[in-house]
Design a protein around this motif. Structure first.
Motif, PDB file in Angstrom:
ATOM      1  N   SER A  67       0.886  -1.595   0.015  1.00  0.00           N
ATOM      2  CA  SER A  67       0.061   0.263  -0.063  1.00  0.00           C
ATOM      3  C   SER A  67       1.264   0.898  -0.324  1.00  0.00           C
ATOM      4  O   SER A  67       0.381   2.670  -0.860  1.00  0.00           O
ATOM      5  CB  SER A  67      -1.190   0.047   1.288  1.00  0.00           C
ATOM      6  OG  SER A  67      -0.203  -0.171   2.457  1.00  0.00           O
ATOM      7  N   SER A  68       1.939   0.882   0.719  1.00  0.00           N
ATOM      8  CA  SER A  68       3.083   2.427   0.583  1.00  0.00           C
ATOM      9  C   SER A  68       4.306   2.150   1.178  1.00  0.00           C
ATOM     10  O   SER A  68       4.728   1.013   1.718  1.00  0.00           O
ATOM     11  CB  SER A  68       1.665   3.166   1.927  1.00  0.00           C
ATOM     12  OG  SER A  68       2.244   2.760   3.235  1.00  0.00           O
ATOM     13  N   ILE A  69       5.610   2.722   0.619  1.00  0.00           N
ATOM     14  CA  ILE A  69       6.868   2.644   0.772  1.00  0.00           C
ATOM     15  C   ILE A  69       7.655   4.160   1.103  1.00  0.00           C
ATOM     16  O   ILE A  69       7.132   5.111   0.748  1.00  0.00           O
ATOM     17  CB  ILE A  69       7.367   2.153  -0.556  1.00  0.00           C
ATOM     18  CG1 ILE A  69       6.542   0.607  -1.215  1.00  0.00           C
ATOM     19  CG2 ILE A  69       8.656   2.029  -0.864  1.00  0.00           C
ATOM     20  CD1 ILE A  69       7.183   0.893  -2.909  1.00  0.00           C
ATOM     21  N   SER A  70       8.363   3.663   2.211  1.00  0.00           N
ATOM     22  CA  SER A  70       8.700   5.047   2.324  1.00  0.00           C
ATOM     23  C   SER A  70      10.685   5.006   1.750  1.00  0.00           C
ATOM     24  O   SER A  70      10.725   3.939   1.272  1.00  0.00           O
ATOM     25  CB  SER A  70       9.874   4.626   4.257  1.00  0.00           C
ATOM     26  OG  SER A  70      10.213   4.182   4.084  1.00  0.00           O
ATOM     27  N   THR A  71      10.415   5.950   1.831  1.00  0.00           N
ATOM     28  CA  THR A  71      11.922   6.498   1.328  1.00  0.00           C
ATOM     29  C   THR A  71      12.589   5.263   1.720  1.00  0.00           C
ATOM     30  O   THR A  71      12.574   5.281   3.131  1.00  0.00           O
ATOM     31  CB  THR A  71      12.448   7.781   1.696  1.00  0.00           C
ATOM     32  OG1 THR A  71      11.953   8.783   3.255  1.00  0.00           O
ATOM     33  CG2 THR A  71      11.110   9.119   1.316  1.00  0.00           C
ATOM     34  N   SER A  72      13.759   5.392   1.520  1.00  0.00           N
ATOM     35  CA  SER A  72      15.376   5.270   2.065  1.00  0.00           C
ATOM     36  C   SER A  72      16.244   5.923   2.906  1.00  0.00           C
ATOM     37  O   SER A  72      16.274   6.387   2.750  1.00  0.00           O
ATOM     38  CB  SER A  72      16.200   3.767   0.553  1.00  0.00           C
ATOM     39  OG  SER A  72      16.567   5.475  -0.028  1.00  0.00           O
ATOM     40  N   ARG A  73      16.103   4.500   3.614  1.00  0.00           N
ATOM     41  CA  ARG A  73      17.344   5.070   4.982  1.00  0.00           C
ATOM     42  C   ARG A  73      19.120   3.864   5.184  1.00  0.00           C
ATOM     43  O   ARG A  73      18.279   2.881   4.876  1.00  0.00           O
ATOM     44  CB  ARG A  73      16.696   5.012   6.294  1.00  0.00           C
ATOM     45  CG  ARG A  73      16.276   3.949   6.356  1.00  0.00           C
ATOM     46  CD  ARG A  73      14.719   4.437   7.307  1.00  0.00           C
ATOM     47  NE  ARG A  73      14.386   2.891   8.688  1.00  0.00           N
ATOM     48  CZ  ARG A  73      13.030   2.379   7.374  1.00  0.00           C
ATOM     49  NH1 ARG A  73      12.635   3.299   6.586  1.00  0.00           N
ATOM     50  NH2 ARG A  73      12.572   1.379   8.643  1.00  0.00           N
ATOM     51  N   PRO A  74      20.039   5.287   5.482  1.00  0.00           N
ATOM     52  CA  PRO A  74      20.659   3.625   5.854  1.00  0.00           C
ATOM     53  C   PRO A  74      20.973   3.176   6.895  1.00  0.00           C
ATOM     54  O   PRO A  74      20.245   3.038   7.639  1.00  0.00           O
ATOM     55  CB  PRO A  74      22.182   4.820   5.715  1.00  0.00           C
ATOM     56  CG  PRO A  74      21.161   6.462   6.273  1.00  0.00           C
ATOM     57  CD  PRO A  74      19.954   6.667   6.442  1.00  0.00           C
ATOM     58  N   TRP A  75      21.203   2.273   6.861  1.00  0.00           N
ATOM     59  CA  TRP A  75      21.534   1.371   7.974  1.00  0.00           C
ATOM     60  C   TRP A  75      23.382   0.460   7.653  1.00  0.00           C
ATOM     61  O   TRP A  75      23.206   0.163   6.861  1.00  0.00           O
ATOM     62  CB  TRP A  75      20.818  -0.458   7.246  1.00  0.00           C
ATOM     63  CG  TRP A  75      20.684  -1.350   8.011  1.00  0.00           C
ATOM     64  CD1 TRP A  75      21.315  -1.359   9.834  1.00  0.00           C
ATOM     65  CD2 TRP A  75      21.295  -2.769   8.483  1.00  0.00           C
ATOM     66  NE1 TRP A  75      21.802  -2.700  10.373  1.00  0.00           N
ATOM     67  CE2 TRP A  75      20.926  -3.837   9.401  1.00  0.00           C
ATOM     68  CE3 TRP A  75      20.466  -4.206   7.319  1.00  0.00           C
ATOM     69  CZ2 TRP A  75      21.148  -5.013   9.339  1.00  0.00           C
ATOM     70  CZ3 TRP A  75      20.745  -5.421   6.867  1.00  0.00           C
ATOM     71  CH2 TRP A  75      21.007  -5.540   8.222  1.00  0.00           C
ATOM     72  N   ASP A  76      23.523   1.127   8.548  1.00  0.00           N
ATOM     73  CA  ASP A  76      25.177   0.902   9.117  1.00  0.00           C
ATOM     74  C   ASP A  76      25.438  -0.770   9.651  1.00  0.00           C
ATOM     75  O   ASP A  76      25.577  -0.646  10.597  1.00  0.00           O
ATOM     76  CB  ASP A  76      25.717   1.951  10.030  1.00  0.00           C
ATOM     77  CG  ASP A  76      26.894   2.315   9.763  1.00  0.00           C
ATOM     78  OD1 ASP A  76      27.699   1.014   9.260  1.00  0.00           O
ATOM     79  OD2 ASP A  76      27.541   3.462   9.697  1.00  0.00           O
ATOM     80  N   LEU A  77      25.991  -0.992   9.279  1.00  0.00           N
ATOM     81  CA  LEU A  77      27.066  -2.419   9.287  1.00  0.00           C
ATOM     82  C   LEU A  77      28.495  -2.446  10.499  1.00  0.00           C
ATOM     83  O   LEU A  77      28.340  -3.575  11.130  1.00  0.00           O
ATOM     84  CB  LEU A  77      26.778  -3.513   7.969  1.00  0.00           C
ATOM     85  CG  LEU A  77      26.482  -4.182   7.637  1.00  0.00           C
ATOM     86  CD1 LEU A  77      25.659  -5.039   6.044  1.00  0.00           C
ATOM     87  CD2 LEU A  77      25.043  -4.467   7.471  1.00  0.00           C
ATOM     88  N   LYS A  78      28.045  -1.120  10.628  1.00  0.00           N
ATOM     89  CA  LYS A  78      30.000  -0.795  11.896  1.00  0.00           C
ATOM     90  C   LYS A  78      31.167  -2.286  11.201  1.00  0.00           C
ATOM     91  O   LYS A  78      31.939  -1.990  12.048  1.00  0.00           O
ATOM     92  CB  LYS A  78      28.739  -1.270  12.847  1.00  0.00           C
ATOM     93  CG  LYS A  78      28.024  -0.925  12.949  1.00  0.00           C
ATOM     94  CD  LYS A  78      27.735   0.902  13.695  1.00  0.00           C
ATOM     95  CE  LYS A  78      26.950   1.519  14.153  1.00  0.00           C
ATOM     96  NZ  LYS A  78      26.761   2.943  13.835  1.00  0.00           N
TER      97      LYS A  78
END
Length: 437
Positions: A384-395
């Protein structure tokens, strides 16, 4: 449906993915989801600028530029041509002297020193001299600009420019690059513009005689007429023209679904087994055929003794099909391999309106709305909806990009139904260009 302009903008923003500065990466990724307004770069004073979606009009004829001997077999590279003054170029027997000036209302004098023309481009060497008692600075310089050269059968827009200030900042020595002009032109007119402090713009045309016998013939000019099969279509390489100012490879895309490719082709050029430096790429949609055409630009050839010339299609748009549903029973931060890529189902969360699923992916792996659904209690539920992308830092030095996909259902999702996804695929396919003996 994605518009042509949006596709072209997306292509433009992914041409130099490896070299993208870190501070611009977030904007680039967001652009793949929602294209922002176009911005125009007006600073030509320091770097070569290549338009990613420039319209190109070439006049094809049987006329050849008169041959012009390569001085001692020496070929300039693009950096040299950009950094040398015209007097230095002329000392080695290149180009046509012009020496035509125009004085602006404020006393600034712009002089066209000379030009070099060939099958690929026209380089115009010029100087900007300030009136006595005043100096040029970076901000002030952008007041002056050019955009076209006109003449008989010629209406050539600018491709880029560069140059240097004198030590006392009273003079700017520059070179502008324009699209190839017609060799039938006898008089060329360059219009310089000045942006006044009140925002108004005044123009100053400078006309000069063009002598085609001072132009230089191409070192290599061949029709390629070969194609490479890719996911959902073919990349066609049409021609290569290597001149003393640059090397241009032209081609076009023919996609099975008639859609524009999401990512642009990256092609390497090898001469006698040595890679030739690439300077960028332009794309435009042909008004006649509706086909997306491209031009890849490279440095001048490193030698005039050609033994082999090869093109290598390094990467281009790919589509990875997903053959079976992905289980949502145990979301975690562990990757799920799909073809040569990976996806991460990070969480499945119940909300007031249904369920949210967080999916992570590598950069330039694109999950399209039309290709995503879930299975819940035996029913297929579209996103129904998709957010904007955001970073996922794996460190660990790696950053992935995640988005939240929302589904309106009261039933707990069981399977992720993914038809496939687009990504930048490595092809490494070689085309050998035949050379006339």
């Amino acid at each position: 449906m994605t518009t042509i302009e949006e596709k072209l903008e997306e292509n433009k923003r992914t041409l130099n993915k490896v070299q993208t500065p870190p501070e611009l990466e977030d904007r680039l990724r967001k652009a793949l989801q929602k294209v922002p307004a176009k911005k125009r770069n007006t600073n030509r004073a320091k770097t070569w600028i290549v338009s990613a979606a420039a319209a190109i009009v070439l006049i094809v004829g049987t006329y050849q530029y008169p041959a012009f001997a390569y001085f001692g077999g020496k070929l300039f590279n693009k950096v040299e041509l950009n950094s040398l003054t015209f007097s230095e170029v002329a000392e080695q027997g290149y180009g046509q002297a012009v020496n035509k000036s125009k004085t602006f209302d404020d006393g600034t004098v712009i002089t066209i020193n000379g030009v070099i023309a060939d099958d690929n481009a026209l380089l115009m060497y010029y100087t900007i001299d300030q009136p006595a008692g005043s100096v040029l600075d970076d901000d002030g310089f952008v007041r002056y600009s050019t955009n076209k050269i006109k003449g008989f059968l010629t209406d050539s827009s600018i491709l880029g420019g560069g140059g240097n200030f004198s030590k006392d900042k009273t003079q700017f020595v520059g070179v502008d690059k324009f699209k190839a002009i017609s060799p039938f032109s006898r008089t060329l007119t360059v219009t310089f513009s000045e942006r006044l402090e009140n925002g108004e713009q005044v123009t100053y045309p400078i006309s000069f005689k063009f002598k085609a016998n001072k132009a230089m013939k191409s070192l290599l000019k061949e029709n390629i007429s070969k194609s490479v099969s890719v996911d959902r279509g073919e990349v066609h390489y049409d021609s290569i023209t290597a001149s003393p100012t640059s090397t241009i490879v032209k081609g076009h895309y023919e996609m099975d679904d008639q859609e524009l490719p999401r990512f642009s082709v990256k092609t390497k050029l090898y001469v006698n087994g040595t890679e030739v430096k690439t300077w960028g790429m332009r794309e435009h949609l042909s008004q006649d055929t509706g086909i997306l055409e491209f031009e890849s630009e490279y440095d001048v050839l490193p030698t005039d003794k050609l033994e082999s010339v090869e093109l290598v299609l390094e990467n281009f748009s790919g589509f990875q099909k997903v053959d079976k549903p992905i289980s949502l029973a145990s979301p975690s931060d562990q990757s799920i391999k799909v073809g040569t890529e990976k996806l991460w189902i990070r969480s499945v969360t119940k909300t007031d309106t249904g369920y949210d699923i967080v999916i992570a992916r590598k950069e330039f792996v694109l999950l399209e709305r039309d290709n995503i659904a879930i299975q819940a209690n035996g029913k297929t539920v579209p996103v129904s909806s998709i957010s904007t992308s955001r970073p996922w830092d794996l460190k660990n030095g790696n950053i992935l990009w995640e988005q939240t996909y929302s589904f309106n259902t009261t039933d707990k999702p069981e399977l992720l139904l993914l038809e496939g996804f687009e990504y930048i695929k490595t092809y490494d396919k070689t085309i050998t260009i035949p050379l006339e003996k």
